[in-house]
Design a protein around this motif. Structure first.
Motif, PDB file in Angstrom:
ATOM      1  N   GLU A   6      49.907  35.906  47.157  1.00  0.00           N
ATOM      2  CA  GLU A   6      48.988  35.034  46.414  1.00  0.00           C
ATOM      3  C   GLU A   6      47.770  34.682  47.257  1.00  0.00           C
ATOM      4  O   GLU A   6      46.648  34.632  46.743  1.00  0.00           O
ATOM      5  CB  GLU A   6      49.708  33.766  45.943  1.00  0.00           C
ATOM      6  N   GLY A   7      47.965  34.442  48.545  1.00  0.00           N
ATOM      7  CA  GLY A   7      46.852  34.138  49.430  1.00  0.00           C
ATOM      8  C   GLY A   7      45.893  35.310  49.550  1.00  0.00           C
ATOM      9  O   GLY A   7      44.669  35.142  49.492  1.00  0.00           O
ATOM     10  N   GLU A   8      46.453  36.490  49.698  1.00  0.00           N
ATOM     11  CA  GLU A   8      45.625  37.695  49.799  1.00  0.00           C
ATOM     12  C   GLU A   8      44.872  37.932  48.496  1.00  0.00           C
ATOM     13  O   GLU A   8      43.681  38.231  48.498  1.00  0.00           O
ATOM     14  CB  GLU A   8      46.502  38.904  50.139  1.00  0.00           C
ATOM     15  N   ARG A   9      45.567  37.786  47.382  1.00  0.00           N
ATOM     16  CA  ARG A   9      44.932  37.989  46.078  1.00  0.00           C
ATOM     17  C   ARG A   9      43.781  36.995  45.876  1.00  0.00           C
ATOM     18  O   ARG A   9      42.693  37.369  45.438  1.00  0.00           O
ATOM     19  CB  ARG A   9      45.963  37.845  44.957  1.00  0.00           C
ATOM     20  N   SER A  10      44.009  35.753  46.232  1.00  0.00           N
ATOM     21  CA  SER A  10      42.988  34.725  46.081  1.00  0.00           C
ATOM     22  C   SER A  10      41.756  35.050  46.935  1.00  0.00           C
ATOM     23  O   SER A  10      40.613  34.930  46.475  1.00  0.00           O
ATOM     24  CB  SER A  10      43.569  33.368  46.469  1.00  0.00           C
ATOM     25  N   LEU A  11      41.978  35.480  48.163  1.00  0.00           N
ATOM     26  CA  LEU A  11      40.875  35.832  49.049  1.00  0.00           C
ATOM     27  C   LEU A  11      40.086  37.019  48.493  1.00  0.00           C
ATOM     28  O   LEU A  11      38.854  36.998  48.456  1.00  0.00           O
ATOM     29  CB  LEU A  11      41.399  36.150  50.454  1.00  0.00           C
ATOM     30  N   ILE A  12      40.790  38.044  48.044  1.00  0.00           N
ATOM     31  CA  ILE A  12      40.135  39.240  47.498  1.00  0.00           C
ATOM     32  C   ILE A  12      39.298  38.868  46.277  1.00  0.00           C
ATOM     33  O   ILE A  12      38.158  39.321  46.126  1.00  0.00           O
ATOM     34  CB  ILE A  12      41.177  40.323  47.134  1.00  0.00           C
ATOM     35  N   LEU A  34      48.384  44.367  41.288  1.00  0.00           N
ATOM     36  CA  LEU A  34      48.366  45.193  42.496  1.00  0.00           C
ATOM     37  C   LEU A  34      49.400  44.721  43.517  1.00  0.00           C
ATOM     38  O   LEU A  34      49.598  43.524  43.709  1.00  0.00           O
ATOM     39  CB  LEU A  34      46.980  45.170  43.138  1.00  0.00           C
ATOM     40  N   ALA A  35      50.022  45.677  44.160  1.00  0.00           N
ATOM     41  CA  ALA A  35      50.961  45.397  45.250  1.00  0.00           C
ATOM     42  C   ALA A  35      50.168  45.001  46.496  1.00  0.00           C
ATOM     43  O   ALA A  35      48.955  45.215  46.581  1.00  0.00           O
ATOM     44  CB  ALA A  35      51.810  46.639  45.540  1.00  0.00           C
ATOM     45  N   LEU A  39      46.217  45.580  47.509  1.00  0.00           N
ATOM     46  CA  LEU A  39      45.279  44.488  47.763  1.00  0.00           C
ATOM     47  C   LEU A  39      44.600  44.673  49.117  1.00  0.00           C
ATOM     48  O   LEU A  39      43.403  44.425  49.260  1.00  0.00           O
ATOM     49  CB  LEU A  39      46.000  43.137  47.714  1.00  0.00           C
ATOM     50  N   GLU A  40      45.362  45.107  50.103  1.00  0.00           N
ATOM     51  CA  GLU A  40      44.787  45.355  51.426  1.00  0.00           C
ATOM     52  C   GLU A  40      43.751  46.476  51.350  1.00  0.00           C
ATOM     53  O   GLU A  40      42.671  46.376  51.947  1.00  0.00           O
ATOM     54  CB  GLU A  40      45.888  45.686  52.426  1.00  0.00           C
ATOM     55  N   ALA A  41      44.065  47.528  50.611  1.00  0.00           N
ATOM     56  CA  ALA A  41      43.118  48.638  50.444  1.00  0.00           C
ATOM     57  C   ALA A  41      41.865  48.164  49.696  1.00  0.00           C
ATOM     58  O   ALA A  41      40.745  48.548  50.043  1.00  0.00           O
ATOM     59  CB  ALA A  41      43.782  49.793  49.704  1.00  0.00           C
ATOM     60  N   LEU A  42      42.045  47.319  48.688  1.00  0.00           N
ATOM     61  CA  LEU A  42      40.914  46.778  47.942  1.00  0.00           C
ATOM     62  C   LEU A  42      40.042  45.913  48.848  1.00  0.00           C
ATOM     63  O   LEU A  42      38.810  45.952  48.757  1.00  0.00           O
ATOM     64  CB  LEU A  42      41.407  45.979  46.734  1.00  0.00           C
ATOM     65  N   GLY A  43      40.666  45.149  49.724  1.00  0.00           N
ATOM     66  CA  GLY A  43      39.916  44.323  50.669  1.00  0.00           C
ATOM     67  C   GLY A  43      38.993  45.141  51.548  1.00  0.00           C
ATOM     68  O   GLY A  43      37.892  44.698  51.895  1.00  0.00           O
ATOM     69  N   GLU A  44      39.409  46.337  51.909  1.00  0.00           N
ATOM     70  CA  GLU A  44      38.559  47.227  52.701  1.00  0.00           C
ATOM     71  C   GLU A  44      37.528  47.917  51.814  1.00  0.00           C
ATOM     72  O   GLU A  44      36.357  48.008  52.178  1.00  0.00           O
ATOM     73  CB  GLU A  44      39.410  48.265  53.424  1.00  0.00           C
ATOM     74  N   ALA A  45      37.958  48.383  50.650  1.00  0.00           N
ATOM     75  CA  ALA A  45      37.064  49.135  49.765  1.00  0.00           C
ATOM     76  C   ALA A  45      35.918  48.279  49.237  1.00  0.00           C
ATOM     77  O   ALA A  45      34.797  48.769  49.073  1.00  0.00           O
ATOM     78  CB  ALA A  45      37.868  49.716  48.595  1.00  0.00           C
ATOM     79  N   LEU A  46      36.175  47.008  48.987  1.00  0.00           N
ATOM     80  CA  LEU A  46      35.135  46.164  48.383  1.00  0.00           C
ATOM     81  C   LEU A  46      33.893  46.047  49.259  1.00  0.00           C
ATOM     82  O   LEU A  46      32.805  45.761  48.767  1.00  0.00           O
ATOM     83  CB  LEU A  46      35.674  44.787  48.004  1.00  0.00           C
ATOM     84  N   LEU A  47      34.036  46.301  50.547  1.00  0.00           N
ATOM     85  CA  LEU A  47      32.874  46.257  51.437  1.00  0.00           C
ATOM     86  C   LEU A  47      31.849  47.324  51.086  1.00  0.00           C
ATOM     87  O   LEU A  47      30.663  47.185  51.403  1.00  0.00           O
ATOM     88  CB  LEU A  47      33.318  46.405  52.895  1.00  0.00           C
ATOM     89  N   ASP A  48      32.304  48.388  50.417  1.00  0.00           N
ATOM     90  CA  ASP A  48      31.408  49.481  50.023  1.00  0.00           C
ATOM     91  C   ASP A  48      30.921  49.358  48.584  1.00  0.00           C
ATOM     92  O   ASP A  48      30.114  50.168  48.140  1.00  0.00           O
ATOM     93  CB  ASP A  48      32.110  50.831  50.197  1.00  0.00           C
ATOM     94  N   PHE A  49      31.410  48.378  47.843  1.00  0.00           N
ATOM     95  CA  PHE A  49      31.010  48.229  46.443  1.00  0.00           C
ATOM     96  C   PHE A  49      29.580  47.704  46.357  1.00  0.00           C
ATOM     97  O   PHE A  49      29.199  46.788  47.087  1.00  0.00           O
ATOM     98  CB  PHE A  49      31.927  47.256  45.691  1.00  0.00           C
ATOM     99  N   GLN A  76      58.302  41.900  42.584  1.00  0.00           N
ATOM    100  CA  GLN A  76      57.950  41.236  43.838  1.00  0.00           C
ATOM    101  C   GLN A  76      56.472  40.860  43.861  1.00  0.00           C
ATOM    102  O   GLN A  76      56.106  39.784  44.308  1.00  0.00           O
ATOM    103  CB  GLN A  76      58.268  42.151  45.013  1.00  0.00           C
ATOM    104  N   SER A  77      55.596  41.740  43.340  1.00  0.00           N
ATOM    105  CA  SER A  77      54.172  41.465  43.423  1.00  0.00           C
ATOM    106  C   SER A  77      53.688  40.501  42.358  1.00  0.00           C
ATOM    107  O   SER A  77      52.786  39.712  42.598  1.00  0.00           O
ATOM    108  CB  SER A  77      53.365  42.760  43.353  1.00  0.00           C
ATOM    109  N   ASN A  78      54.302  40.551  41.161  1.00  0.00           N
ATOM    110  CA  ASN A  78      53.863  39.653  40.101  1.00  0.00           C
ATOM    111  C   ASN A  78      55.000  39.454  39.103  1.00  0.00           C
ATOM    112  O   ASN A  78      55.087  40.174  38.112  1.00  0.00           O
ATOM    113  CB  ASN A  78      52.620  40.192  39.407  1.00  0.00           C
ATOM    114  N   PRO A  79      55.867  38.498  39.330  1.00  0.00           N
ATOM    115  CA  PRO A  79      57.044  38.304  38.480  1.00  0.00           C
ATOM    116  C   PRO A  79      56.700  38.076  37.009  1.00  0.00           C
ATOM    117  O   PRO A  79      57.384  38.577  36.125  1.00  0.00           O
ATOM    118  CB  PRO A  79      57.727  37.065  39.071  1.00  0.00           C
ATOM    119  N   PHE A  80      55.634  37.345  36.716  1.00  0.00           N
ATOM    120  CA  PHE A  80      55.272  37.078  35.326  1.00  0.00           C
ATOM    121  C   PHE A  80      54.925  38.381  34.601  1.00  0.00           C
ATOM    122  O   PHE A  80      55.407  38.647  33.511  1.00  0.00           O
ATOM    123  CB  PHE A  80      54.093  36.105  35.232  1.00  0.00           C
ATOM    124  N   VAL A  81      54.077  39.210  35.213  1.00  0.00           N
ATOM    125  CA  VAL A  81      53.700  40.482  34.601  1.00  0.00           C
ATOM    126  C   VAL A  81      54.919  41.384  34.475  1.00  0.00           C
ATOM    127  O   VAL A  81      55.116  42.039  33.451  1.00  0.00           O
ATOM    128  CB  VAL A  81      52.580  41.175  35.405  1.00  0.00           C
TER     129      VAL A  81
END
Length: 91
Positions: A6-12, A34-35, A39-49, A76-81
């Protein structure tokens, strides 16, 4: 683990909003599924967006890589979904 996710998702989400502007609900919903590794990969990729189209293209690419949903990973990544996708729907 859930707190880290949740912390990583919020930051992203905050970084994306600053970088490409307001996110549509569809993009937020997709990011919610996203697992942690994605999310970690998205955190890196967004720098190029440059814009929202880059994010949407990245999310579509991730979707095409997931032809099979692993219920344990989704739970594990999103119990509601996971519950809403994996429960039988009444017709």
């Amino acid at each position: 683990m859930e707190e880290r996710l949740e912390g990583e998702r919020s930051l992203i989400l905050r970084q994306l909003t600053r970088h490409v502007g307001a996110l549509p609900d569809s993009a937020r919903s997709h990011i919610d599924t996203l697992a942690i590794s994605q999310l970690e990969a998205l955190g890196e990729a967004l720098l190029d967006f440059s814009n929202l189209d880059d994010l949407e293209a990245w999310l579509m690419q991730q979707g095409s890589r997931q032809s099979h949903i692993d219920p344990a990973q989704l739970e594990q990544s999103n119990p509601f979904v996971a519950r809403s996708l994996l429960q039988p729907h009444s017709s």
